[in-house]
Design a protein around this motif. Structure first.
Motif, PDB file in Angstrom:
ATOM      1  N   GLU A   6      44.994  46.200  23.081  1.00 28.89           N
ATOM      2  CA  GLU A   6      45.196  47.223  23.943  1.00 28.89           C
ATOM      3  C   GLU A   6      44.358  48.420  23.965  1.00 28.89           C
ATOM      4  OE1 GLU A   6      49.100  46.412  21.135  1.00 28.89           O
ATOM      5  OE2 GLU A   6      46.670  46.560  21.064  1.00 28.89           O
ATOM      6  N   SER A   7      44.411  49.011  25.123  1.00 34.37           N
ATOM      7  CA  SER A   7      43.413  50.087  25.393  1.00 34.37           C
ATOM      8  C   SER A   7      43.956  51.113  26.345  1.00 34.37           C
ATOM      9  CB  SER A   7      42.044  49.526  26.036  1.00 34.37           C
ATOM     10  OG  SER A   7      42.388  48.967  27.309  1.00 34.37           O
ATOM     11  N   GLY A   9      44.744  54.452  25.591  1.00 31.59           N
ATOM     12  CA  GLY A   9      45.363  55.534  24.946  1.00 31.59           C
ATOM     13  C   GLY A   9      44.432  56.653  24.780  1.00 31.59           C
ATOM     14  N   LEU A  20      47.869  52.549  30.211  1.00 31.41           N
ATOM     15  CA  LEU A  20      47.525  51.601  29.097  1.00 31.41           C
ATOM     16  C   LEU A  20      47.318  50.177  29.646  1.00 31.41           C
ATOM     17  CD1 LEU A  20      50.074  52.493  26.384  1.00 31.41           C
ATOM     18  CD2 LEU A  20      47.693  53.441  26.877  1.00 31.41           C
ATOM     19  N   CYS A  22      46.575  45.950  28.397  1.00 31.11           N
ATOM     20  CA  CYS A  22      46.707  45.133  27.260  1.00 31.11           C
ATOM     21  C   CYS A  22      45.816  43.739  27.686  1.00 31.11           C
ATOM     22  CB  CYS A  22      48.093  44.494  26.753  1.00 31.11           C
ATOM     23  SG  CYS A  22      48.382  43.161  25.664  1.00 31.11           S
ATOM     24  N   ARG A  38      56.454  51.000  20.966  1.00 36.89           N
ATOM     25  CA  ARG A  38      55.816  52.249  20.537  1.00 36.89           C
ATOM     26  C   ARG A  38      56.587  52.721  19.049  1.00 36.89           C
ATOM     27  NH1 ARG A  38      57.516  57.015  24.796  1.00 36.89           N
ATOM     28  NH2 ARG A  38      59.922  57.114  24.146  1.00 36.89           N
ATOM     29  N   VAL A  93      51.961  55.409  18.717  1.00 38.42           N
ATOM     30  CA  VAL A  93      51.079  54.228  18.814  1.00 38.42           C
ATOM     31  C   VAL A  93      51.933  53.227  19.657  1.00 38.42           C
ATOM     32  CG1 VAL A  93      49.795  52.537  17.868  1.00 38.42           C
ATOM     33  CG2 VAL A  93      50.027  54.556  16.467  1.00 38.42           C
ATOM     34  N   TYR A  95      52.228  49.675  21.331  1.00 36.47           N
ATOM     35  CA  TYR A  95      51.632  48.029  21.066  1.00 36.47           C
ATOM     36  C   TYR A  95      52.117  47.126  22.183  1.00 36.47           C
ATOM     37  CZ  TYR A  95      51.534  49.684  16.321  1.00 36.47           C
ATOM     38  OH  TYR A  95      51.128  50.552  14.961  1.00 36.47           O
ATOM     39  N   GLN A 117      47.152  45.455  18.132  1.00 36.30           N
ATOM     40  CA  GLN A 117      46.967  46.257  16.966  1.00 36.30           C
ATOM     41  C   GLN A 117      47.180  47.684  17.399  1.00 36.30           C
ATOM     42  OE1 GLN A 117      44.553  45.620  19.284  1.00 36.30           O
ATOM     43  NE2 GLN A 117      43.813  47.620  19.879  1.00 36.30           N
ATOM     44  N   THR A 119      47.322  51.315  20.319  1.00 35.28           N
ATOM     45  CA  THR A 119      46.546  52.413  20.823  1.00 35.28           C
ATOM     46  C   THR A 119      47.366  53.574  20.920  1.00 35.28           C
ATOM     47  OG1 THR A 119      45.120  52.958  22.709  1.00 35.28           O
ATOM     48  CG2 THR A 119      47.184  51.935  23.448  1.00 35.28           C
ATOM     49  N   GLN A 120      46.555  54.544  20.513  1.00 36.27           N
ATOM     50  CA  GLN A 120      47.548  55.954  20.037  1.00 36.27           C
ATOM     51  C   GLN A 120      47.230  56.799  21.418  1.00 36.27           C
ATOM     52  OE1 GLN A 120      48.446  57.357  17.104  1.00 36.27           O
ATOM     53  NE2 GLN A 120      49.426  58.953  18.526  1.00 36.27           N
TER      54      GLN A 120
END
Length: 125
Positions: A6-7, A9, A20, A22, A38, A93, A95, A117, A119-120
């Motif tokens: 994931e990216s 955040g 977001l 994935c 989440r 977070v 997911y 993993q 992303t916040q």
């Protein structure tokens, strides 16, 4: 087996937006139904949105309907979650997850086979 990353955040003010992403590797993403979940501190992981293999079917948690949009690009092996009108209670977070066996999408976390993993996402008031 598929690997998910994931990216996208970050920190955003209430009312703002984020997208977001994935990214999948290892297997073709079109094999999987995909979901976003989440987890906020001290809370259980909760369902956010899911999309079918073709992208033709989506489902959302009531708390995000009308604000979040899930989409996928199977050619690029990516899934996205567009989030607008963010609220502090969206802080968590996030997911992405892949599910391989069901014909229809599911909101149950225990039915997903692979997870990223996380992303916040932090929404300030």
């Amino acid at each position: 087996q598929v690997q998910l990353v994931e990216s996208g955040g970050g920190l955003v003010q209430a009312g703002g937006s984020l997208r977001l992403s994935c990214a999948a590797s290892g297997r073709t993403l079109s094999t999987y139904n995909m979901g976003w979940f989440r987890q906020a501190p001290g809370k259980e992981r909760e369902f956010v949105a899911a999309i079918s293999r073709s992208g033709g079917s989506t489902t959302y948690a009531d708390s995000v309907k009308g604000r979040f949009t899930i989409s996928r690009d199977n050619a690029k092996n990516t899934v996205h979650l567009r989030m607008i009108t963010l609220k502090p209670e969206d802080t968590a977070v996030y997911y992405c997850a892949a599910e391989v066996t069901r014909w229809v999408v599911t909101a149950r976390a225990d039915e997903y086979d692979y997870w990223g993993q996380g992303t916040q996402v932090t929404v300030s008031s």
